[in-house]
Scaffold this motif. Structure first.
Motif, mmCIF file in Angstrom:
data_model
loop_
_atom_site.group_PDB
_atom_site.id
_atom_site.type_symbol
_atom_site.label_atom_id
_atom_site.label_comp_id
_atom_site.label_asym_id
_atom_site.label_seq_id
_atom_site.Cartn_x
_atom_site.Cartn_y
_atom_site.Cartn_z
ATOM 1 N N ASN A 58 0.864 -1.176 0.000
ATOM 2 C CA ASN A 58 0.000 0.000 0.000
ATOM 3 C C ASN A 58 0.901 1.226 0.000
ATOM 4 O OD1 ASN A 58 -2.502 1.392 0.161
ATOM 5 N ND2 ASN A 58 -2.123 1.784 2.317
ATOM 6 N N TYR A 66 -2.668 0.221 -4.147
ATOM 7 C CA TYR A 66 -2.837 -1.031 -3.413
ATOM 8 C C TYR A 66 -2.766 -2.242 -4.348
ATOM 9 C CZ TYR A 66 -4.583 -4.759 -0.540
ATOM 10 O OH TYR A 66 -4.681 -5.949 0.137
ATOM 11 N N ALA A 100 -5.140 -1.406 3.097
ATOM 12 C CA ALA A 100 -5.584 -0.279 2.280
ATOM 13 C C ALA A 100 -6.190 0.820 3.140
ATOM 14 C CB ALA A 100 -6.602 -0.755 1.252
ATOM 15 N N ILE A 106 -11.449 -3.596 -0.675
ATOM 16 C CA ILE A 106 -10.496 -4.517 -1.289
ATOM 17 C C ILE A 106 -11.248 -5.773 -1.713
ATOM 18 C CG2 ILE A 106 -8.390 -5.859 -0.959
ATOM 19 C CD1 ILE A 106 -8.097 -2.736 -0.986
ATOM 20 N N ALA A 145 -7.851 -3.077 -4.962
ATOM 21 C CA ALA A 145 -8.753 -2.060 -4.434
ATOM 22 C C ALA A 145 -9.798 -1.701 -5.491
ATOM 23 C CB ALA A 145 -7.959 -0.822 -4.035
#
Length: 187
Positions: A58, A66, A100, A106, A145
């Motif tokens: 991240n 991400y 994240a 996610i 993400a």
């Protein structure tokens, strides 16, 4: 196999990284396709044990920040690296344990566009391969993400997995792993 999980929170400026070695998180994907490449390294490396590497990265930036990608390597002495990557369908399943930003959902899986980035990095190794291990490498799990992922972050994580694999990560101490990650992020 030596099972380890490393979390690097504040050690690399603008990056949070979690690495699972030989202990992948319990993620299953709904596979719809795959890609395959065969690489013949100029100087083959013969690793002695299976290696499972999962990297979650991240970047502390606004966008494209991400990726979670995992691969399983099985060594062989056949002088080629057979690479396969799995592509999943979007099921909307959410990965709750992630690094994240709190407002980014996610989703489990490797969609086609991110699998394409993994494939492209693999192809670049195919044409410029000096040192690579021989055997089978399967990119078999991932997450992205809903908003904050990109081909670039998946390419970055793919390159890091290759670097850890080439260094035979099972036989590195923590400081040696940090040096590889640092060199990868800041070159």
């Amino acid at each position: 196999m030596n099972k380890q999980i490393h979390l690097f929170e504040n050690e690399f400026k603008n990056h949070r990284i979690r690495i699972w070695l030989n202990n992948p998180p319990p993620i299953s994907m709904d596979i719809i396709d795959s890609f395959e490449h065969q690489i013949r390294p100029k100087i083959p490396i013969l690793l002695k044990s299976n290696i499972s590497i999962v990297v979650e990265m991240n970047k502390n930036q606004n966008a494209s920040n991400y990726a979670l990608l995992g691969a399983m390597f099985i060594p062989s002495d056949n002088e080629v690296l057979q690479v396969k990557g799995l592509i999943s369908q979007d099921t909307g399943r959410v990965l709750l344990d992630n690094m994240a930003k709190p407002n980014d959902m996610i989703q489990i899986g490797i969609p086609f566009e991110y699998a394409q980035a993994i494939s492209n990095i693999t192809l670049s190794f195919k044409y410029y391969a000096n040192l690579l291990p021989t055997g089978h490498l399967l990119f078999n799990l991932g997450a992205h993400a809903a908003v904050g992922s990109s081909k670039a972050i998946f390419a970055n994580v793919t390159r890091l997995i290759y670097r850890l694999l080439i260094a035979d990560v099972n036989n590195l101490n923590l400081e040696e792993k940090k040096i590889i990650i640092h060199n990868h992020l800041y070159e």
